[in-house]
Design a protein around this motif. Sequence first.
Motif, PDB file in Angstrom:
ATOM      1  N   GLU A  54       0.843  -1.186   0.000  1.00  0.00           N
ATOM      2  CA  GLU A  54       0.000   0.000   0.000  1.00  0.00           C
ATOM      3  C   GLU A  54       0.878   1.235   0.000  1.00  0.00           C
ATOM      4  O   GLU A  54       1.981   1.231   0.522  1.00  0.00           O
ATOM      5  N   HIS A  60      -3.766  10.243   0.772  1.00  0.00           N
ATOM      6  CA  HIS A  60      -4.740   9.387   0.097  1.00  0.00           C
ATOM      7  C   HIS A  60      -4.156   7.983  -0.028  1.00  0.00           C
ATOM      8  O   HIS A  60      -3.086   7.793  -0.597  1.00  0.00           O
ATOM      9  N   ILE A  62      -3.579   4.293  -1.411  1.00  0.00           N
ATOM     10  CA  ILE A  62      -3.610   3.685  -2.733  1.00  0.00           C
ATOM     11  C   ILE A  62      -3.160   2.240  -2.594  1.00  0.00           C
ATOM     12  O   ILE A  62      -2.116   1.965  -2.005  1.00  0.00           O
ATOM     13  N   ASP A  63      -3.944   1.303  -3.135  1.00  0.00           N
ATOM     14  CA  ASP A  63      -3.575  -0.113  -3.139  1.00  0.00           C
ATOM     15  C   ASP A  63      -2.791  -0.389  -4.419  1.00  0.00           C
ATOM     16  O   ASP A  63      -3.325  -0.298  -5.522  1.00  0.00           O
ATOM     17  N   LEU A  64      -1.506  -0.719  -4.264  1.00  0.00           N
ATOM     18  CA  LEU A  64      -0.638  -0.868  -5.425  1.00  0.00           C
ATOM     19  C   LEU A  64      -0.985  -2.084  -6.267  1.00  0.00           C
ATOM     20  O   LEU A  64      -0.885  -2.034  -7.499  1.00  0.00           O
ATOM     21  N   GLU A  65      -1.412  -3.167  -5.633  1.00  0.00           N
ATOM     22  CA  GLU A  65      -1.765  -4.354  -6.408  1.00  0.00           C
ATOM     23  C   GLU A  65      -2.997  -4.108  -7.266  1.00  0.00           C
ATOM     24  O   GLU A  65      -3.086  -4.547  -8.409  1.00  0.00           O
ATOM     25  N   GLU A  66      -3.962  -3.380  -6.714  1.00  0.00           N
ATOM     26  CA  GLU A  66      -5.163  -3.036  -7.482  1.00  0.00           C
ATOM     27  C   GLU A  66      -4.802  -2.144  -8.668  1.00  0.00           C
ATOM     28  O   GLU A  66      -5.290  -2.344  -9.784  1.00  0.00           O
ATOM     29  N   LYS A  67      -3.917  -1.179  -8.445  1.00  0.00           N
ATOM     30  CA  LYS A  67      -3.486  -0.297  -9.532  1.00  0.00           C
ATOM     31  C   LYS A  67      -2.735  -1.087 -10.600  1.00  0.00           C
ATOM     32  O   LYS A  67      -2.889  -0.827 -11.794  1.00  0.00           O
ATOM     33  N   GLN A  68      -1.918  -2.062 -10.176  1.00  0.00           N
ATOM     34  CA  GLN A  68      -1.185  -2.870 -11.133  1.00  0.00           C
ATOM     35  C   GLN A  68      -2.138  -3.691 -11.995  1.00  0.00           C
ATOM     36  O   GLN A  68      -1.975  -3.784 -13.208  1.00  0.00           O
ATOM     37  N   LYS A  69      -3.171  -4.264 -11.388  1.00  0.00           N
ATOM     38  CA  LYS A  69      -4.162  -5.022 -12.157  1.00  0.00           C
ATOM     39  C   LYS A  69      -4.899  -4.111 -13.137  1.00  0.00           C
ATOM     40  O   LYS A  69      -5.174  -4.490 -14.273  1.00  0.00           O
ATOM     41  N   GLU A  70      -5.212  -2.905 -12.688  1.00  0.00           N
ATOM     42  CA  GLU A  70      -5.881  -1.929 -13.546  1.00  0.00           C
ATOM     43  C   GLU A  70      -5.020  -1.607 -14.765  1.00  0.00           C
ATOM     44  O   GLU A  70      -5.510  -1.561 -15.897  1.00  0.00           O
ATOM     45  N   LEU A  71      -3.731  -1.388 -14.527  1.00  0.00           N
ATOM     46  CA  LEU A  71      -2.833  -1.071 -15.633  1.00  0.00           C
ATOM     47  C   LEU A  71      -2.675  -2.243 -16.578  1.00  0.00           C
ATOM     48  O   LEU A  71      -2.584  -2.059 -17.799  1.00  0.00           O
TER      49      LEU A  71
END
Length: 107
Positions: A54, A60, A62-71
């Motif tokens: 995280e 603010h 931010i969940d990095l794994e979620e962002k990575q999946k989004e990308l």
Amino acid sequence: MASFIGKCILACAVMFFGVLVGMQQANNGMLEMKGYQDPDLKGALSISEGDAKEASILGHEIDLEEKQKELEQLEAFNLFSSAGRALADSVTNCAKSVYDWIKEKTE
């Protein structure tokens, strides 16, 4: 000529000293603005590694794994990238065929 060069060197030295003093003043101002005595004041970026990575940017979360999946989903299909790749391949093949045709004619 020598006095002109001397004046230029003196002016450059004064300006260089002024830049150094200005950088020191800016650093002191930034340290005062940050306010080390305030325990609630946090850094601009903080990263914690645990079960889930995280990050916090300006408070603010931010969940990095979620962002990575989004990308990864966004990069799954890019129309412009695919079109550019197809165009580059067709130009390469066309140039290669023209080169081979010219090579045949000259032999």
